[in-house]
Design a protein around this motif. Structure first.
Motif, PDB file in Angstrom:
ATOM      1  N   MET A   1       0.774  -1.280   0.197  1.00 34.32           N
ATOM      2  CA  MET A   1       0.070   0.073   0.049  1.00 34.32           C
ATOM      3  C   MET A   1       0.781   1.295  -0.059  1.00 34.32           C
ATOM      4  O   MET A   1       1.615   1.451   0.754  1.00 34.32           O
ATOM      5  CB  MET A   1      -0.791   0.042   1.202  1.00 34.32           C
ATOM      6  N   LEU A   2       0.594   2.085  -0.869  1.00 33.47           N
ATOM      7  CA  LEU A   2       1.424   3.469  -0.932  1.00 33.47           C
ATOM      8  C   LEU A   2       0.817   4.358   0.010  1.00 33.47           C
ATOM      9  O   LEU A   2      -0.352   4.345   0.223  1.00 33.47           O
ATOM     10  CB  LEU A   2       1.257   4.040  -2.307  1.00 33.47           C
ATOM     11  N   GLU A  14      -3.249   4.966  -0.499  1.00 26.58           N
ATOM     12  CA  GLU A  14      -3.459   4.847  -1.889  1.00 26.58           C
ATOM     13  C   GLU A  14      -4.690   4.751  -2.317  1.00 26.58           C
ATOM     14  O   GLU A  14      -5.222   5.230  -3.489  1.00 26.58           O
ATOM     15  CB  GLU A  14      -2.680   3.561  -2.450  1.00 26.58           C
ATOM     16  N   ILE A  15      -5.846   3.984  -1.581  1.00 26.53           N
ATOM     17  CA  ILE A  15      -7.123   3.851  -2.013  1.00 26.53           C
ATOM     18  C   ILE A  15      -7.809   5.121  -2.157  1.00 26.53           C
ATOM     19  O   ILE A  15      -9.115   4.878  -2.791  1.00 26.53           O
ATOM     20  CB  ILE A  15      -7.763   2.656  -1.169  1.00 26.53           C
ATOM     21  N   CYS A  19      -4.784   8.069 -10.144  1.00 26.90           N
ATOM     22  CA  CYS A  19      -3.785   8.644 -10.809  1.00 26.90           C
ATOM     23  C   CYS A  19      -4.158   9.167 -12.314  1.00 26.90           C
ATOM     24  O   CYS A  19      -5.080   8.423 -12.960  1.00 26.90           O
ATOM     25  CB  CYS A  19      -2.589   7.753 -10.985  1.00 26.90           C
ATOM     26  N   ARG A  71       7.220  10.699  -8.616  1.00 26.40           N
ATOM     27  CA  ARG A  71       7.218   9.356  -8.374  1.00 26.40           C
ATOM     28  C   ARG A  71       8.203   8.751  -9.147  1.00 26.40           C
ATOM     29  O   ARG A  71       8.289   8.766 -10.372  1.00 26.40           O
ATOM     30  CB  ARG A  71       5.611   9.035  -8.185  1.00 26.40           C
ATOM     31  N   THR A  73       9.041   5.252 -10.862  1.00 28.22           N
ATOM     32  CA  THR A  73       8.138   4.219 -11.451  1.00 28.22           C
ATOM     33  C   THR A  73       8.680   2.620 -11.009  1.00 28.22           C
ATOM     34  O   THR A  73       7.947   1.632 -11.372  1.00 28.22           O
ATOM     35  CB  THR A  73       7.897   4.183 -12.902  1.00 28.22           C
ATOM     36  N   THR A  75      10.646   2.048  -7.706  1.00 26.01           N
ATOM     37  CA  THR A  75      10.465   1.890  -6.327  1.00 26.01           C
ATOM     38  C   THR A  75       9.206   2.319  -5.765  1.00 26.01           C
ATOM     39  O   THR A  75       9.017   1.899  -4.563  1.00 26.01           O
ATOM     40  CB  THR A  75      11.550   2.859  -5.755  1.00 26.01           C
ATOM     41  N   HIS A  76       8.347   3.159  -6.784  1.00 28.01           N
ATOM     42  CA  HIS A  76       7.000   3.780  -6.082  1.00 28.01           C
ATOM     43  C   HIS A  76       7.410   4.606  -5.122  1.00 28.01           C
ATOM     44  O   HIS A  76       6.466   5.131  -4.606  1.00 28.01           O
ATOM     45  CB  HIS A  76       6.157   2.678  -6.017  1.00 28.01           C
ATOM     46  N   ILE A 108       6.224   3.395   0.803  1.00 30.72           N
ATOM     47  CA  ILE A 108       5.454   2.308   0.675  1.00 30.72           C
ATOM     48  C   ILE A 108       5.490   1.826   2.182  1.00 30.72           C
ATOM     49  O   ILE A 108       6.477   1.864   3.033  1.00 30.72           O
ATOM     50  CB  ILE A 108       6.220   1.207  -0.087  1.00 30.72           C
TER      51      ILE A 108
ATOM     52  N   LEU B 299      -3.306   1.149 -11.829  1.00 29.30           N
ATOM     53  CA  LEU B 299      -3.118   2.381 -12.648  1.00 29.30           C
ATOM     54  C   LEU B 299      -2.483   3.535 -12.348  1.00 29.30           C
ATOM     55  O   LEU B 299      -2.945   4.741 -12.446  1.00 29.30           O
ATOM     56  CB  LEU B 299      -5.035   2.610 -13.007  1.00 29.30           C
ATOM     57  N   LEU B 301       1.697   4.354 -13.486  1.00 26.42           N
ATOM     58  CA  LEU B 301       2.912   3.771 -14.127  1.00 26.42           C
ATOM     59  C   LEU B 301       3.783   3.109 -13.380  1.00 26.42           C
ATOM     60  O   LEU B 301       4.058   3.408 -12.305  1.00 26.42           O
ATOM     61  CB  LEU B 301       3.946   5.093 -14.946  1.00 26.42           C
ATOM     62  N   ARG B 306       5.640  -5.599  -9.308  1.00 27.17           N
ATOM     63  CA  ARG B 306       5.013  -6.039  -8.066  1.00 27.17           C
ATOM     64  C   ARG B 306       3.558  -5.296  -7.876  1.00 27.17           C
ATOM     65  O   ARG B 306       3.632  -3.989  -8.553  1.00 27.17           O
ATOM     66  CB  ARG B 306       6.174  -5.397  -6.987  1.00 27.17           C
TER      67      ARG B 306
END
Lengths: 109, 415
Positions: A1-2, A14-15, A19, A71, A73, A75-76, A108, B299, B301, B306
């Motif tokens: 979860m971000l 994140e939810i 984006c 951000r 892409t 490692t998020h 994360i 959704l 990038l 993962r």
């Protein structure tokens, strides 16, 4: 979860977000001077980097406002989030929002 | 020495202590020059190399793979094969692929375990039902097998469905010839057959740059040195943008993570493939007994390979809506592949603006079912310079001309 740091609401899960894809895209014009190739580039061709990406996010179940983010892409990790209309801070600069806990609060969890 | 697989060779090697098997493909040192180079050792790249040799007689071919063959999306998908598309261009292309799959085990002398167990798309509301009727009609008009079923018929055909779901099952479309195959076997079978025809399969070899002279490609710089060829095809779905950038190309592609899961293995309990768009679920049971579940795209990038937790939860909830009896099963593995999504959800197969450089990509969430046809058509355009009739509508020029084939709207596919 971000954990995403909304510039208006602070870090949220994140939810709560959607984006909206690449940010800082300029519509070409005037339309009478725009070729098919330029329209195609504007409509369908996007940066798709393996690394830092500048993108728009929408806090859909929170303040319902759009903001920008940088951000990674792979490692998020969010390097920074910043308000619409503001320039993206380069790496090393401080976060735009004084109220944001940290420029790198997003990550994360 | 056993090169051809058969019941007899199995028996012979069994009696012989399994000492006579040969490696399935050669491990050659790259040559300085080839008639054609294929970049990407997944299903599409391997199929391309095989059809270059078999259909076009080009045997001086190198297939270059950064990691190991079949280690990318070919090993990460949920192995579904189907041709339930709407537009004639897509339907003809994917149907050709299904037909190639039907003959592949014999042709490659490698058991790809293609099981045509049917592919069901369920409808849970009036709109879903209308979409199902429209989809079945479109498939039949395109000459593809399709059956429309009402709710009781769905229940009669798929034992174990929840009799009292929150979202009632009002009907569904079945493509009886849809099904599933062993994904690794598809990669290994193509690799073995291509290698036998003379193709050099070069693994652990990363393409670091392209040699381009006067707008024409002349070769690649790799971690194994310079390899020259005037004809290069790239089939590196997921990383198409990254590789194309090395040739100075921009592509209309966005990369996202698509995740999947398998449960612990259980006895046979589901003999078909089920897709339920309304509950966000698709699942099947592997020959090992694992339930294979797919989730939606994350959704934003991603090259992370993962998936995220919210989609995992949603996929699990969707499965339990259809099959509450699976609630005590455990996830055994979870993984994600990177899919390259284009705006009209239709692949890109054809030339690029660099002479001699061809692309196969943009498969989105559904590249596995297209492996034979994708390889066939990329090999055709590489060998002849002309797009194959089945792929003539799949060129990059459609983003300028506006001649899109929007299957996301038409057949309701997920990307």
């Amino acid at each position: 979860m971000l954990l995403i740091d909304c510039p208006f609401c602070g870090p949220r899960a994140e939810i709560e977000f959607r984006c909206g894809g690449e940010s800082h895209i300029q519509r070409p014009g005037p339309h009478t001077h725009v070729s098919d190739a330029e329209w195609a580039d504007y409509l369908y061709y996007r940066e798709n980097p393996k690394g830092e990406h500048r993108e728009r996010w929408f806090h859909s179940t929170g303040c319902r406002r759009w903001f920008n983010a940088a951000r990674d892409t792979v490692t998020h990790q969010f390097r920074v989030t910043y308000k619409m209309g503001e320039a993206c801070p380069e790496a090393g600069e401080s976060a735009v929002s004084e109220t944001a806990p940290s420029a790198v609060a997003g990550g994360i969890v | 020495m056993t090169r051809r697989y058969s019941a007899l060779s199995l028996l012979r090697e069994g009696l012989n202590g399994q000492r006579g098997w040969e490696p399935a493909w050669r491990d050659p040192t790259p040559k300085a020059h080839y008639d054609a180079i294929v970049i990407g050792g997944g299903g599409h790249g391997l199929a391309t190399a095989y059809y270059l040799a078999k259909n076009h007689g080009l045997t001086n071919v190198a297939l270059i793979e950064r990691g190991w063959i079949g280690g990318g999306n070919t090993g990460r998908n949920t192995t579904i094969i189907r041709s339930n598309y709407f537009f004639p261009e897509s339907a003809a292309f994917y149907e050709f692929s299904v037909q190639l799959y039907e003959k592949l085990t014999d042709e490659l002398n490698y058991n790809i375990m293609f099981s045509q167990r049917g592919m069901w798309t369920l409808a849970h509301d009036r709109h879903g039902l209308e979409m199902a009727r429209r989809s079945a009609n479109a498939m039949l008009l395109n000459g593809i097998d399709a059956e429309f079923h009402d709710g009781p018929s769905v229940y009669a055909n798929i034992p174990g469905l929840n009799p009292n779901p929150r979202f009632p099952i009002l009907g569904g479309v079945n493509q009886p010839r849809g099904g599933s195959a062993r994904h690794d076997a598809v990669a290994w079978g193509y690799a073995r057959a291509a290698s036998a025809l003379g193709v050099d399969i070069i693994q652990n070899c990363e393409v670091q740059g392209f040699i381009i002279e006067g707008g024409q490609v002349r070769g690649v710089e790799t971690s194994h040195g310079t390899i020259r060829s005037d004809r290069i095809g790239m089939a590196v779905a997921g990383h198409s943008s990254v590789l194309a950038a090395k040739a100075g190309l921009r592509l209309p592609i966005s990369s996202y993570a698509l995740q999947a899961f398998v449960s612990e293995p259980v006895k046979p309990c589901l003999d078909t493939v089920i897709l339920s768009p309304a509950t966000g679920t698709y699942l099947s049971q592997s020959d090992k007994g694992e339930l294979v579940l797919g989730a939606g795209l994350d959704l934003y990038l991603s090259y992370a390979q993962r998936g995220n937790l919210p989609w995992m939860e949603r996929a699990a909830a969707g499965v339990l809506e259809l099959f509450p009896q699976f609630s005590r099963m455990r996830f055994l593995r979870q993984w994600a592949g990177i899919v390259d999504v284009v705006h009209d959800s239709t692949p890109i197969i054809g030339p690029t603006s660099v002479g001699g450089l061809y692309i196969n990509g943009g498969w989105g969430t559904g590249g596995f079912k297209a492996v034979p046809a994708g390889g066939w058509c990329l090999a055709h355009v590489m060998a002849t310079g002309q797009s194959h009739p089945l792929a003539s509508a799949f060129g990059l020029e459609r983003f300028e001309s506006g001649a899109m084939i929007d299957e996301a709207s038409a057949s309701g596919i997920a990307h």
